[in-house]
Design a protein around this motif. Structure first.
Motif, PDB file in Angstrom:
ATOM      1  N   ARG A  40       0.831  -1.213   0.000  1.00 30.90           N
ATOM      2  CA  ARG A  40       0.000   0.000   0.000  1.00 30.90           C
ATOM      3  C   ARG A  40       0.860   1.256   0.000  1.00 30.90           C
ATOM      4  O   ARG A  40       0.470   2.290  -0.547  1.00 30.90           O
ATOM      5  CB  ARG A  40      -0.920   0.011   1.225  1.00 30.90           C
ATOM      6  N   ALA A  41       2.033   1.157   0.618  1.00 28.49           N
ATOM      7  CA  ALA A  41       2.942   2.303   0.660  1.00 28.49           C
ATOM      8  C   ALA A  41       3.840   2.381  -0.572  1.00 28.49           C
ATOM      9  O   ALA A  41       4.614   3.320  -0.718  1.00 28.49           O
ATOM     10  CB  ALA A  41       3.809   2.232   1.920  1.00 28.49           C
ATOM     11  N   GLY A  42       3.745   1.383  -1.445  1.00 26.10           N
ATOM     12  CA  GLY A  42       4.572   1.353  -2.647  1.00 26.10           C
ATOM     13  C   GLY A  42       6.023   1.076  -2.358  1.00 26.10           C
ATOM     14  O   GLY A  42       6.910   1.573  -3.054  1.00 26.10           O
ATOM     15  N   ALA A  43       6.302   0.263  -1.333  1.00 23.55           N
ATOM     16  CA  ALA A  43       7.696   0.007  -0.939  1.00 23.55           C
ATOM     17  C   ALA A  43       7.892  -1.466  -0.591  1.00 23.55           C
ATOM     18  O   ALA A  43       8.269  -1.824   0.531  1.00 23.55           O
ATOM     19  CB  ALA A  43       8.073   0.884   0.254  1.00 23.55           C
ATOM     20  N   LEU A  44       7.635  -2.345  -1.550  1.00 17.45           N
ATOM     21  CA  LEU A  44       7.885  -3.768  -1.323  1.00 17.45           C
ATOM     22  C   LEU A  44       9.375  -4.013  -1.131  1.00 17.45           C
ATOM     23  O   LEU A  44      10.212  -3.292  -1.688  1.00 17.45           O
ATOM     24  CB  LEU A  44       7.394  -4.584  -2.518  1.00 17.45           C
ATOM     25  N   PRO A  45       9.737  -5.032  -0.328  1.00 17.73           N
ATOM     26  CA  PRO A  45      11.163  -5.368  -0.194  1.00 17.73           C
ATOM     27  C   PRO A  45      11.726  -5.871  -1.514  1.00 17.73           C
ATOM     28  O   PRO A  45      10.971  -6.216  -2.441  1.00 17.73           O
ATOM     29  CB  PRO A  45      11.160  -6.466   0.878  1.00 17.73           C
ATOM     30  N   ASP A  46      13.047  -5.911  -1.588  1.00 15.14           N
ATOM     31  CA  ASP A  46      13.689  -6.361  -2.822  1.00 15.14           C
ATOM     32  C   ASP A  46      13.766  -7.880  -2.897  1.00 15.14           C
ATOM     33  O   ASP A  46      13.748  -8.441  -3.992  1.00 15.14           O
ATOM     34  CB  ASP A  46      15.094  -5.762  -2.916  1.00 15.14           C
ATOM     35  N   VAL A  47      13.873  -8.556  -1.742  1.00 16.12           N
ATOM     36  CA  VAL A  47      13.984 -10.015  -1.695  1.00 16.12           C
ATOM     37  C   VAL A  47      13.291 -10.493  -0.417  1.00 16.12           C
ATOM     38  O   VAL A  47      13.279  -9.793   0.604  1.00 16.12           O
ATOM     39  CB  VAL A  47      15.461 -10.485  -1.680  1.00 16.12           C
ATOM     40  N   ALA A  48      12.729 -11.718  -0.481  1.00 17.90           N
ATOM     41  CA  ALA A  48      12.190 -12.366   0.717  1.00 17.90           C
ATOM     42  C   ALA A  48      12.975 -13.653   0.960  1.00 17.90           C
ATOM     43  O   ALA A  48      13.024 -14.519   0.071  1.00 17.90           O
ATOM     44  CB  ALA A  48      10.709 -12.658   0.551  1.00 17.90           C
ATOM     45  N   LEU A  49      13.619 -13.758   2.136  1.00 17.35           N
ATOM     46  CA  LEU A  49      14.279 -14.997   2.564  1.00 17.35           C
ATOM     47  C   LEU A  49      13.283 -15.747   3.443  1.00 17.35           C
ATOM     48  O   LEU A  49      12.900 -15.259   4.510  1.00 17.35           O
ATOM     49  CB  LEU A  49      15.558 -14.688   3.342  1.00 17.35           C
ATOM     50  N   VAL A  50      12.834 -16.932   3.024  1.00 16.35           N
ATOM     51  CA  VAL A  50      11.725 -17.630   3.662  1.00 16.35           C
ATOM     52  C   VAL A  50      12.181 -19.002   4.141  1.00 16.35           C
ATOM     53  O   VAL A  50      12.650 -19.827   3.334  1.00 16.35           O
ATOM     54  CB  VAL A  50      10.537 -17.769   2.699  1.00 16.35           C
ATOM     55  N   ASP A  51      12.019 -19.235   5.422  1.00 20.87           N
ATOM     56  CA  ASP A  51      12.303 -20.555   5.986  1.00 20.87           C
ATOM     57  C   ASP A  51      11.228 -21.536   5.505  1.00 20.87           C
ATOM     58  O   ASP A  51      10.044 -21.220   5.471  1.00 20.87           O
ATOM     59  CB  ASP A  51      12.312 -20.466   7.514  1.00 20.87           C
ATOM     60  N   VAL A  52      11.655 -22.739   5.169  1.00 24.85           N
ATOM     61  CA  VAL A  52      10.717 -23.737   4.674  1.00 24.85           C
ATOM     62  C   VAL A  52       9.758 -24.196   5.774  1.00 24.85           C
ATOM     63  O   VAL A  52       8.568 -24.389   5.544  1.00 24.85           O
ATOM     64  CB  VAL A  52      11.485 -24.941   4.091  1.00 24.85           C
ATOM     65  N   GLY A  53      10.263 -24.363   7.028  1.00 23.64           N
ATOM     66  CA  GLY A  53       9.458 -24.933   8.095  1.00 23.64           C
ATOM     67  C   GLY A  53       8.828 -23.903   9.002  1.00 23.64           C
ATOM     68  O   GLY A  53       9.154 -23.836  10.194  1.00 23.64           O
ATOM     69  N   LEU A  54       7.921 -23.101   8.496  1.00 16.40           N
ATOM     70  CA  LEU A  54       7.240 -22.107   9.318  1.00 16.40           C
ATOM     71  C   LEU A  54       6.092 -22.770  10.088  1.00 16.40           C
ATOM     72  O   LEU A  54       5.521 -23.773   9.636  1.00 16.40           O
ATOM     73  CB  LEU A  54       6.696 -20.980   8.437  1.00 16.40           C
ATOM     74  N   PRO A  55       5.699 -22.215  11.233  1.00 18.17           N
ATOM     75  CA  PRO A  55       4.696 -22.887  12.059  1.00 18.17           C
ATOM     76  C   PRO A  55       3.271 -22.819  11.495  1.00 18.17           C
ATOM     77  O   PRO A  55       2.483 -23.743  11.705  1.00 18.17           O
ATOM     78  CB  PRO A  55       4.788 -22.140  13.396  1.00 18.17           C
ATOM     79  N   ASP A  56       2.904 -21.739  10.800  1.00 14.08           N
ATOM     80  CA  ASP A  56       1.514 -21.600  10.346  1.00 14.08           C
ATOM     81  C   ASP A  56       1.280 -22.104   8.925  1.00 14.08           C
ATOM     82  O   ASP A  56       0.169 -22.468   8.555  1.00 14.08           O
ATOM     83  CB  ASP A  56       1.039 -20.154  10.474  1.00 14.08           C
ATOM     84  N   MET A  57       2.286 -22.095   8.097  1.00 14.56           N
ATOM     85  CA  MET A  57       2.215 -22.711   6.763  1.00 14.56           C
ATOM     86  C   MET A  57       3.635 -22.904   6.275  1.00 14.56           C
ATOM     87  O   MET A  57       4.568 -22.232   6.727  1.00 14.56           O
ATOM     88  CB  MET A  57       1.390 -21.858   5.779  1.00 14.56           C
ATOM     89  N   SER A  58       3.827 -23.799   5.343  1.00  8.69           N
ATOM     90  CA  SER A  58       5.178 -24.044   4.845  1.00  8.69           C
ATOM     91  C   SER A  58       5.672 -22.848   4.041  1.00  8.69           C
ATOM     92  O   SER A  58       4.882 -22.071   3.499  1.00  8.69           O
ATOM     93  CB  SER A  58       5.210 -25.301   3.976  1.00  8.69           C
ATOM     94  N   GLY A  59       6.982 -22.720   3.950  1.00 16.15           N
ATOM     95  CA  GLY A  59       7.552 -21.659   3.126  1.00 16.15           C
ATOM     96  C   GLY A  59       7.198 -21.825   1.661  1.00 16.15           C
ATOM     97  O   GLY A  59       7.088 -20.830   0.925  1.00 16.15           O
ATOM     98  N   PHE A  60       6.985 -23.083   1.228  1.00 14.49           N
ATOM     99  CA  PHE A  60       6.588 -23.313  -0.156  1.00 14.49           C
ATOM    100  C   PHE A  60       5.197 -22.729  -0.420  1.00 14.49           C
ATOM    101  O   PHE A  60       4.950 -22.099  -1.448  1.00 14.49           O
ATOM    102  CB  PHE A  60       6.570 -24.817  -0.468  1.00 14.49           C
ATOM    103  N   GLU A  61       4.261 -22.950   0.515  1.00 15.60           N
ATOM    104  CA  GLU A  61       2.914 -22.440   0.355  1.00 15.60           C
ATOM    105  C   GLU A  61       2.903 -20.906   0.391  1.00 15.60           C
ATOM    106  O   GLU A  61       2.177 -20.253  -0.376  1.00 15.60           O
ATOM    107  CB  GLU A  61       2.002 -23.000   1.440  1.00 15.60           C
ATOM    108  N   LEU A  62       3.697 -20.316   1.276  1.00 16.18           N
ATOM    109  CA  LEU A  62       3.790 -18.854   1.334  1.00 16.18           C
ATOM    110  C   LEU A  62       4.275 -18.307  -0.003  1.00 16.18           C
ATOM    111  O   LEU A  62       3.748 -17.309  -0.521  1.00 16.18           O
ATOM    112  CB  LEU A  62       4.732 -18.431   2.459  1.00 16.18           C
ATOM    113  N   CYS A  63       5.264 -18.968  -0.571  1.00 12.97           N
ATOM    114  CA  CYS A  63       5.790 -18.531  -1.870  1.00 12.97           C
ATOM    115  C   CYS A  63       4.720 -18.616  -2.946  1.00 12.97           C
ATOM    116  O   CYS A  63       4.547 -17.692  -3.751  1.00 12.97           O
ATOM    117  CB  CYS A  63       7.007 -19.386  -2.255  1.00 12.97           C
ATOM    118  N   ARG A  64       3.956 -19.738  -2.967  1.00 15.82           N
ATOM    119  CA  ARG A  64       2.904 -19.886  -3.967  1.00 15.82           C
ATOM    120  C   ARG A  64       1.865 -18.769  -3.845  1.00 15.82           C
ATOM    121  O   ARG A  64       1.373 -18.234  -4.841  1.00 15.82           O
ATOM    122  CB  ARG A  64       2.242 -21.257  -3.831  1.00 15.82           C
TER     123      ARG A  64
END
Length: 546
Positions: A60-84
């Motif tokens: 909303r602020a027009g300032a997305l990060p340049d990269v997201a480093l995502v752990d595969v084993g997150l507690p609420d959903m997998s990093g793969f699902e977050l990426c999708r």
């Protein structure tokens, strides 16, 4: 890559923002430390839900990060699902995702990460250099994709603005189309000036939602002087981008504050006889994209390319109109026994040059009237029109009969202009008896309007002049004192998509209801049919006098 290039690339990729998504606080801290030492800004979050919320705020602020480093084993959903989920959102799909894991390190895990849309996969713990290199590669790839997408969008936008410019049918329409295009490219108000030879200045203005006030003659001339001053030493095909200080810019073109300067983008046509000037308020120039200046320069070149033939047509049209006006006088000579009125209206389209003509001549056998149209719209058509009119005046001295005149003009065209055809209607009227002989060569037949009775076309037909075909015997009628003979060119009624017979019937009905007299008849029909026509219009109305 040499040392200086590598150093420049690394400098370009510092000060990037990296979202680190990891539920282990120690791991977030370690990764953050490595990335901060490399000059990156780090945004740490613990869950996929927190990541989605953070990204929504930044979007909303027009300032997305340049990269997201995502752990595969997150507690609420997998990093793969977050990426999708991220890749499924159009506004976040370009965000590069790098998966990492200390446990899921099998080749199948790497494949799952790539299949989910991730750009890379890190096995942690990893050396700081490897982490930094992977991040640099992800940023570089994203920027290259973003740059390619931006260039494609720019080219699409440029082509969309150039098409109306290339299809403009007159210098004025060209200036308006270029102003519309400049406004689209810059996101603000724009005015365009096409400066031709002899002081001709055509302009168009646009400001997005509402059109700017069109510059008056004083403002146009002031801009023309600025353009001439700028281009006097300009190299051929060059595009000059300059700023005009506020005090030098004529008021009234833009709604500017007293301190706002104006940017001019100027280029000349290839023959250097004219120039095109695209203008925008300087504070609002180039806010949409870094490449806006280049796009506006390309639009200026396209406008100049389109302007040259249009200005040539305009010069040709002026010559043709001069011919037409000099040989088609609005006042006819005195013709005993008849009242004749003529009207002539040039085409509303600025690039159209017609060959319509009329004549009313005194002969030994009565009054000869003629209305014709040389087929085509060019200076050639106008010059052939003049030749036909002169030939008609010469031939009718010896032989005023319409049939004989049509045959002689037909032979003249075949001999001197074999590629030209002409429609022509001739009527020889005896003012004493009303006896009228009519020869028609592919033209709309005359209309006889009888006051209080109605109107009907004379059944006179024949092939066009210039084809060498056999001509029928002239049609003979008798005009009564109250009758009016009306002769017109098809420019009065011909409309694209409408059958000519339908238009002729509309003309006949309108003529029945027209005011009395020859002038009233012509003027009412011009008012009814003659607005915004694409072809020249000629009318001639004749009535016997007491």
């Amino acid at each position: 890559m040499n040392f200086m290039a590598e150093r420049a690339e690394r400098a370009d990729q510092t000060n990037t923002t990296i979202l680190v998504v990891d539920d282990a606080a120690a791991s977030r801290c370690a990764l953050g430390a490595v990335l901060r030492r490399a000059g990156h800004r780090v945004v740490p979050v613990a869950t996929a839900g927190e990541a989605l919320s953070e990204l929504d705020v930044r979007l909303r602020a027009g300032a997305l990060p340049d990269v997201a480093l995502v752990d595969v084993g997150l507690p609420d959903m997998s990093g793969f699902e977050l990426c999708r989920r991220l890749k499924a959102l159009p506004l976040m799909a370009s965000l590069p995702v790098v998966h990492f894991s200390a446990a899921s390190v099998a080749p199948s895990d790497r494949c799952r990460g790539l299949d989910a849309g991730g750009e890379a996969y890190l096995t942690v713990p990893a050396e700081p250099e490897e982490i930094q290199a992977v991040v640099r590669a992800a940023v570089r790839g994203a920027r290259m994709r973003s740059g390619a997408e931006n260039r494609a969008q720019d080219l699409t936008l440029l082509s969309e603005t150039i098409v109306p410019v290339q299809t403009a049918h007159s210098p004025s329409a060209l200036a308006r189309a270029a102003a519309e295009g400049t406004a689209r490219l810059t996101g603000g108000p724009a005015a365009v000036f096409v400066v031709g030879e002899g002081g001709a200045v055509y302009c168009g203005a646009h400001s997005g939602r509402k059109a700017e006030r069109q510059p008056d003659a004083v403002a146009r001339e002031a801009v023309a002087r600025l353009v001439r001053r700028v281009t006097v030493t300009a190299a051929e095909d060059s595009v000059l981008d300059t700023v005009v200080p506020a005090p030098l810019w004529p008021p009234g073109i833009f709604h500017l504050r007293a301190t706002e300067d104006v940017r001019m983008v100027v280029t000349r046509t290839r023959d250097a006889r004219a120039a095109v000037c695209l203008t925008v308020p300087k504070p609002r120039y180039g806010d949409r994209a870094p490449g806006t200046a280049a796009l506006v320069a390309r639009l200026a070149q396209a406008t100049a390319f389109a302007a040259q033939p249009l200005l040539m047509y305009q010069a040709e049209r002026r010559v043709a109109l001069t011919l037409q006006h000099s040989f088609l006088p609005k006042r006819l000579p005195e013709l005993p026994g008849v009242d004749v009125v003529v009207r002539y209206e040039p085409a509303s389209r600025e690039t159209e040059i017609g060959g319509d003509f009329y004549a009313a001549l005194r002969t030994g056998a009565g009054v000869l009237t003629a209305v014709g149209d040389v087929v085509g719209h060019s200076l050639d058509a106008a010059t052939v029109m003049v030749e036909i009119r002169h030939a008609l005046r010469a031939y009718c001295v010896e032989e005023p009969d319409p049939g004989a005149l049509a045959r002689r003009l037909d032979r003249m065209l075949q001999h001197y202009h074999p590629e030209i055809t002409t429609t022509l209607c001739l009527a020889l009227v005896d003012p004493v008896t009303g006896r009228t002989r009519i020869a028609n060569a592919g033209h709309i037949p005359p209309l006889v309007v009888r006051d209080g009775v109605g109107a009907a076309y004379v059944p006179a037909a024949g092939p066009l002049l210039g084809l060498g075909l056999e001509r029928p015997v002239p049609t003979e009628i008798v005009l009564e004192p109250a009758d009016r003979l009306l002769m017109v060119t098809d420019g009065l009624i011909e409309t694209r998509g409408t059958d000519l017979a339908v238009s002729m019937e509309q003309l006949r009905v309108s003529a029945e209801d027209a005011p009395l007299g020859t002038a009233g008849l012509c003027d009412s029909l011009l008012d009814r049919f003659g607005r915004d026509r694409e072809d020249d219009i000629a009318l001639l109305a004749l009535r016997l006098t007491d």
